[in-house]
Design an enzyme around this catalytic site. Structure first.
Site, mmCIF file in Angstrom:
data_model
loop_
_atom_site.group_PDB
_atom_site.id
_atom_site.type_symbol
_atom_site.label_atom_id
_atom_site.label_comp_id
_atom_site.label_asym_id
_atom_site.label_seq_id
_atom_site.Cartn_x
_atom_site.Cartn_y
_atom_site.Cartn_z
ATOM 1 N N SER A 53 15.329 4.409 -43.638
ATOM 2 C CA SER A 53 14.535 5.345 -42.833
ATOM 3 C C SER A 53 14.803 6.787 -43.252
ATOM 4 C CB SER A 53 14.845 5.165 -41.344
ATOM 5 O OG SER A 53 16.241 5.067 -41.119
ATOM 6 N N LYS A 121 22.547 -4.154 -46.007
ATOM 7 C CA LYS A 121 21.546 -4.792 -45.145
ATOM 8 C C LYS A 121 20.290 -5.070 -45.951
ATOM 9 C CE LYS A 121 19.292 -2.597 -41.699
ATOM 10 N NZ LYS A 121 17.842 -2.822 -42.046
ATOM 11 N N GLU A 190 13.960 -6.394 -35.139
ATOM 12 C CA GLU A 190 13.162 -5.200 -34.863
ATOM 13 C C GLU A 190 11.800 -5.548 -34.287
ATOM 14 O OE1 GLU A 190 11.543 -1.080 -37.004
ATOM 15 O OE2 GLU A 190 12.917 -2.408 -38.089
#
Length: 272
Positions: A53, A121, A190
């Protein structure tokens, strides 16, 4: 390493497992630079995610796709230098692990060596299992990520809630178990229905950390810039803003500009 740094008990993957067993919730936030990571770590967060992000909040891209491995390593190393306590997880960016398990391992080794991170991740389930297995075979801890996977935005064409239909929900549950069986130490879910997220958390033994996945999981993660109100244009239902730093910082800058223009700054005490 300083005595202070050694005296603080570091959060490990084992400690996260213990937290799930005890029913103690895991608090996770993003950081991308030394200064922010230092504050977040000192506040006592359990896990810091150096998320891709950064592509959005640090570089201004519309998606997470453009950020490179070199850029993620730069952000990861900056964060690790600030952290004394939290477990630091670095995202593998788009294109560094999908469809090529050898590249996935090489990418992960670079992150671990050049960032001194604690884990990586990856987004996806069965389709990236070969990459997950290869990374884990090198002793590198892996955090999974299912549900809305932003790196697949062009595949789905929307950031809408995932796994609302039975088939996708069943696949997500299967993928979660596959990632657990492979040896992932934790899983991010998510933007999926809260009831499904709760079911996943109860079905697997590894910690499940949610973002827009309700309160029935083992922990929560938010993007720090969203939570602090630095970003203003992003307002999903799951986001709780704990501050409005955009207005505070903007106001401080406006005061500075005014003081410079009016010759109030610097005053006699602020010069040599």
């Amino acid at each position: 390493m300083s005595i202070h740094k050694e005296s603080i008990k570091r959060v490990t993957t084992h400690i996260l497992s213990e937290m799930k067993l005890k029913g103690e919730k895991i608090a996770m936030l993003t950081s991308y630079d030394f200064s922010m990571a230092s504050i977040v770590d000192k506040a006592g967060v359990d896990v810091i995610l150096v998320g891709d992000s950064a592509s959005n909040v640090m570089a201004g891209h519309e998606t997470t796709l453009p950020i490179t491995l070199d850029q993620m390593i730069y952000h990861g190393a900056s964060v690790v230098r600030a952290v004394n306590r939290a477990l630091v997880v670095v995202d593998l960016p788009f294109g560094t692990y999908q469809g090529n398990s050898k590249e996935a391992l090489c990418s992960s080794v670079r992150i671990m060596k050049e960032c001194s991170a604690d884990a990586v991740k990856l987004e996806g389930g069965r389709e990236i299992l070969e990459s997950v297995n290869r990374i884990l075979s090198a002793g590198i801890p892996v955090m999974g990520h299912l549900g809305l996977t932003p790196q697949s935005i062009h595949k789905f064409g929307t950031y809408a809630v995932r796994a609302k239909d039975d088939a996708e929900a069943e696949k997500l549950l299967e993928d979660a178990k596959l990632l657990e069986d492979a040896g992932c130490f934790a899983l991010v879910l998510e933007k999926i229905p809260a009831s499904l997220a709760t079911k996943v958390a109860e079905s697997i033994s590894i910690p499940v950390i949610g973002i827009g996945a309700g309160g029935g999981v083992d922990g929560q993660v938010l993007v720090a810039h969203d939570m602090l109100g630095i970003t203003q244009e992003f307002s999903p239902r799951f986001l709780r803003r704990y501050h409005n730093l955009f207005e505070e910082i903007k106001g401080a800058v406006e005061n500075y500009i005014g003081d410079v223009k009016s010759k109030d700054f610097p005053n006699e005490k602020e010069q040599y």
